[in-house]
Design a protein around this motif. Sequence first.
Motif, PDB file in Angstrom:
ATOM      1  N   TRP A 119      -0.562  -5.603 -13.892  1.00 35.19           N
ATOM      2  CA  TRP A 119       0.568  -6.025 -14.727  1.00 35.19           C
ATOM      3  C   TRP A 119       1.794  -5.133 -14.501  1.00 35.19           C
ATOM      4  O   TRP A 119       2.918  -5.630 -14.389  1.00 35.19           O
ATOM      5  CB  TRP A 119       0.172  -6.032 -16.204  1.00 35.19           C
ATOM      6  CG  TRP A 119       1.366  -6.315 -17.071  1.00 35.19           C
ATOM      7  CD1 TRP A 119       2.034  -5.442 -17.866  1.00 35.19           C
ATOM      8  CD2 TRP A 119       2.065  -7.557 -17.167  1.00 35.19           C
ATOM      9  NE1 TRP A 119       3.110  -6.057 -18.458  1.00 35.19           N
ATOM     10  CE2 TRP A 119       3.149  -7.359 -18.049  1.00 35.19           C
ATOM     11  CE3 TRP A 119       1.890  -8.803 -16.582  1.00 35.19           C
ATOM     12  CZ2 TRP A 119       4.042  -8.376 -18.357  1.00 35.19           C
ATOM     13  CZ3 TRP A 119       2.781  -9.815 -16.896  1.00 35.19           C
ATOM     14  CH2 TRP A 119       3.850  -9.583 -17.785  1.00 35.19           C
ATOM     15  N   ASN A 120       1.582  -3.829 -14.414  1.00 33.20           N
ATOM     16  CA  ASN A 120       2.700  -2.909 -14.178  1.00 33.20           C
ATOM     17  C   ASN A 120       3.413  -3.218 -12.857  1.00 33.20           C
ATOM     18  O   ASN A 120       4.646  -3.153 -12.765  1.00 33.20           O
ATOM     19  CB  ASN A 120       2.214  -1.455 -14.174  1.00 33.20           C
ATOM     20  CG  ASN A 120       1.833  -0.985 -15.557  1.00 33.20           C
ATOM     21  OD1 ASN A 120       2.245  -1.570 -16.562  1.00 33.20           O
ATOM     22  ND2 ASN A 120       1.002   0.054 -15.645  1.00 33.20           N
ATOM     23  N   ALA A 121       2.594  -3.575 -11.838  1.00 33.31           N
ATOM     24  CA  ALA A 121       3.193  -3.908 -10.528  1.00 33.31           C
ATOM     25  C   ALA A 121       4.042  -5.173 -10.639  1.00 33.31           C
ATOM     26  O   ALA A 121       5.159  -5.238 -10.108  1.00 33.31           O
ATOM     27  CB  ALA A 121       2.095  -4.092  -9.475  1.00 33.31           C
ATOM     28  N   MET A 122       3.532  -6.179 -11.349  1.00 32.07           N
ATOM     29  CA  MET A 122       4.293  -7.433 -11.493  1.00 32.07           C
ATOM     30  C   MET A 122       5.518  -7.222 -12.385  1.00 32.07           C
ATOM     31  O   MET A 122       6.575  -7.812 -12.157  1.00 32.07           O
ATOM     32  CB  MET A 122       3.395  -8.531 -12.063  1.00 32.07           C
ATOM     33  CG  MET A 122       2.301  -8.960 -11.088  1.00 32.07           C
ATOM     34  SD  MET A 122       1.506 -10.512 -11.538  1.00 32.07           S
ATOM     35  CE  MET A 122       0.802 -10.101 -13.108  1.00 32.07           C
ATOM     36  N   GLU A 123       5.357  -6.362 -13.370  1.00 32.27           N
ATOM     37  CA  GLU A 123       6.490  -6.071 -14.259  1.00 32.27           C
ATOM     38  C   GLU A 123       7.611  -5.389 -13.487  1.00 32.27           C
ATOM     39  O   GLU A 123       8.795  -5.620 -13.758  1.00 32.27           O
ATOM     40  CB  GLU A 123       5.999  -5.179 -15.406  1.00 32.27           C
ATOM     41  CG  GLU A 123       6.863  -5.246 -16.635  1.00 32.27           C
ATOM     42  CD  GLU A 123       6.248  -4.473 -17.785  1.00 32.27           C
ATOM     43  OE1 GLU A 123       6.449  -4.879 -18.924  1.00 32.27           O
ATOM     44  OE2 GLU A 123       5.567  -3.444 -17.551  1.00 32.27           O
ATOM     45  N   SER A 124       7.244  -4.558 -12.502  1.00 39.08           N
ATOM     46  CA  SER A 124       8.273  -3.877 -11.696  1.00 39.08           C
ATOM     47  C   SER A 124       9.059  -4.874 -10.842  1.00 39.08           C
ATOM     48  O   SER A 124      10.162  -4.576 -10.385  1.00 39.08           O
ATOM     49  CB  SER A 124       7.628  -2.812 -10.807  1.00 39.08           C
ATOM     50  OG  SER A 124       6.868  -3.434  -9.787  1.00 39.08           O
ATOM     51  N   LEU A 125       8.502  -6.066 -10.626  1.00 41.63           N
ATOM     52  CA  LEU A 125       9.223  -7.115  -9.889  1.00 41.63           C
ATOM     53  C   LEU A 125      10.115  -7.933 -10.814  1.00 41.63           C
ATOM     54  O   LEU A 125      10.796  -8.853 -10.371  1.00 41.63           O
ATOM     55  CB  LEU A 125       8.220  -8.048  -9.191  1.00 41.63           C
ATOM     56  CG  LEU A 125       7.398  -7.414  -8.064  1.00 41.63           C
ATOM     57  CD1 LEU A 125       6.327  -8.381  -7.580  1.00 41.63           C
ATOM     58  CD2 LEU A 125       8.302  -7.004  -6.906  1.00 41.63           C
ATOM     59  N   GLY A 126      10.089  -7.598 -12.120  1.00 42.95           N
ATOM     60  CA  GLY A 126      10.957  -8.290 -13.076  1.00 42.95           C
ATOM     61  C   GLY A 126      10.244  -9.306 -13.944  1.00 42.95           C
ATOM     62  O   GLY A 126      10.891 -10.067 -14.678  1.00 42.95           O
ATOM     63  N   PRO A 181      -3.493 -21.020 -25.302  1.00 46.48           N
ATOM     64  CA  PRO A 181      -4.441 -21.305 -24.215  1.00 46.48           C
ATOM     65  C   PRO A 181      -3.972 -20.796 -22.853  1.00 46.48           C
ATOM     66  O   PRO A 181      -4.786 -20.428 -22.009  1.00 46.48           O
ATOM     67  CB  PRO A 181      -4.540 -22.836 -24.197  1.00 46.48           C
ATOM     68  CG  PRO A 181      -3.990 -23.284 -25.498  1.00 46.48           C
ATOM     69  CD  PRO A 181      -3.012 -22.239 -25.930  1.00 46.48           C
ATOM     70  N   ARG A 182      -2.652 -20.807 -22.657  1.00 48.05           N
ATOM     71  CA  ARG A 182      -2.134 -20.310 -21.366  1.00 48.05           C
ATOM     72  C   ARG A 182      -0.829 -19.554 -21.610  1.00 48.05           C
ATOM     73  O   ARG A 182       0.076 -20.058 -22.278  1.00 48.05           O
ATOM     74  CB  ARG A 182      -1.865 -21.485 -20.421  1.00 48.05           C
ATOM     75  CG  ARG A 182      -1.602 -21.024 -18.983  1.00 48.05           C
ATOM     76  CD  ARG A 182      -1.220 -22.160 -18.090  1.00 48.05           C
ATOM     77  NE  ARG A 182       0.160 -22.584 -18.360  1.00 48.05           N
ATOM     78  CZ  ARG A 182       0.810 -23.496 -17.662  1.00 48.05           C
ATOM     79  NH1 ARG A 182       0.209 -24.107 -16.661  1.00 48.05           N
ATOM     80  NH2 ARG A 182       2.050 -23.822 -17.956  1.00 48.05           N
ATOM     81  N   LYS A 183      -0.761 -18.348 -21.058  1.00 42.07           N
ATOM     82  CA  LYS A 183       0.436 -17.520 -21.241  1.00 42.07           C
ATOM     83  C   LYS A 183       1.601 -18.048 -20.395  1.00 42.07           C
ATOM     84  O   LYS A 183       1.393 -18.726 -19.392  1.00 42.07           O
ATOM     85  CB  LYS A 183       0.144 -16.073 -20.831  1.00 42.07           C
ATOM     86  CG  LYS A 183      -0.849 -15.370 -21.731  1.00 42.07           C
ATOM     87  CD  LYS A 183      -1.129 -13.972 -21.211  1.00 42.07           C
ATOM     88  CE  LYS A 183      -2.186 -13.284 -22.063  1.00 42.07           C
ATOM     89  NZ  LYS A 183      -2.577 -11.978 -21.492  1.00 42.07           N
ATOM     90  N   GLY A 184       2.788 -17.677 -20.824  1.00 42.69           N
ATOM     91  CA  GLY A 184       3.983 -18.056 -20.067  1.00 42.69           C
ATOM     92  C   GLY A 184       4.723 -16.810 -19.606  1.00 42.69           C
ATOM     93  O   GLY A 184       4.563 -15.729 -20.183  1.00 42.69           O
ATOM     94  N   TYR A 185       5.534 -16.990 -18.567  1.00 44.94           N
ATOM     95  CA  TYR A 185       6.210 -15.821 -17.990  1.00 44.94           C
ATOM     96  C   TYR A 185       7.672 -16.132 -17.675  1.00 44.94           C
ATOM     97  O   TYR A 185       8.042 -17.278 -17.386  1.00 44.94           O
ATOM     98  CB  TYR A 185       5.484 -15.380 -16.717  1.00 44.94           C
ATOM     99  CG  TYR A 185       4.064 -14.974 -16.985  1.00 44.94           C
ATOM    100  CD1 TYR A 185       3.750 -13.697 -17.456  1.00 44.94           C
ATOM    101  CD2 TYR A 185       3.016 -15.877 -16.808  1.00 44.94           C
ATOM    102  CE1 TYR A 185       2.445 -13.326 -17.728  1.00 44.94           C
ATOM    103  CE2 TYR A 185       1.703 -15.510 -17.072  1.00 44.94           C
ATOM    104  CZ  TYR A 185       1.427 -14.237 -17.531  1.00 44.94           C
ATOM    105  OH  TYR A 185       0.140 -13.875 -17.818  1.00 44.94           O
ATOM    106  N   LYS A 186       8.458 -15.049 -17.712  1.00 45.24           N
ATOM    107  CA  LYS A 186       9.879 -15.129 -17.350  1.00 45.24           C
ATOM    108  C   LYS A 186      10.145 -14.160 -16.200  1.00 45.24           C
ATOM    109  O   LYS A 186       9.534 -13.078 -16.146  1.00 45.24           O
ATOM    110  CB  LYS A 186      10.769 -14.695 -18.530  1.00 45.24           C
ATOM    111  CG  LYS A 186      10.774 -15.650 -19.685  1.00 45.24           C
ATOM    112  CD  LYS A 186      11.874 -15.304 -20.675  1.00 45.24           C
ATOM    113  CE  LYS A 186      11.586 -14.044 -21.436  1.00 45.24           C
ATOM    114  NZ  LYS A 186      12.588 -13.763 -22.494  1.00 45.24           N
TER     115      LYS A 186
END
Length: 196
Positions: free
Chosen positions: A129-136, A172-177
């Motif tokens: 998660w930290n790696a993906m968060e660093s991509l914004g 049931p399913r998370k969303g992302y921005k």
Amino acid sequence: MCNENNENKDTVCDNNANSLIDGIDGEEKDWKKLYEEAQAEREALFAEAEKAKEEIKGLTDEAARARADYYNLRTRVERDMERDRKLAAERALSKLLPVFENLERVCGAIEDKEGNLYKGITMVIKQFWNAMESLGLEQVSTEGQFDPSLHEAVSMEPVDDEAKDGHIIDVPRKGYKLAGRVIRVPQVRVGKYTKK
């Protein structure tokens, strides 16, 4: 004799006066000519100065246009680079998200929450998660009131608490921005209170 001398003197004086007047007339003509030449030169200089002013104005306008074009180009290039960077991140994240969610499912299926397997996978999920968060990447909030512009309701579930009416009660399913733009809408269940 005396009268003759006087007449001669008068003649000489007249001649001298005429010469002097002729001289003055000649000087006046020279000054007038010089004045006219100076005027003509002055007007020519003014005309050249006006022409130079026009050229400077034209060059200044041209420089301003060139500067504006340069800034517009730079802004467009920066915007395109930012867009390309976001698109590249979005493509990478679209491939990584399913892996991440599978890890979360595996972690959720482990019964022994105190075991090493659970702790190890939890740690990997956090790093992931930290790696993906660093991509914004950001998670879309699913707390509180249902918002149709951000959430996709998959069902309405009856609730006993009136305060939960219209609120999200399950995800049931998370969303992302990504960079403020929703790249995946979260699916949610929404509470519906009915008076008995």
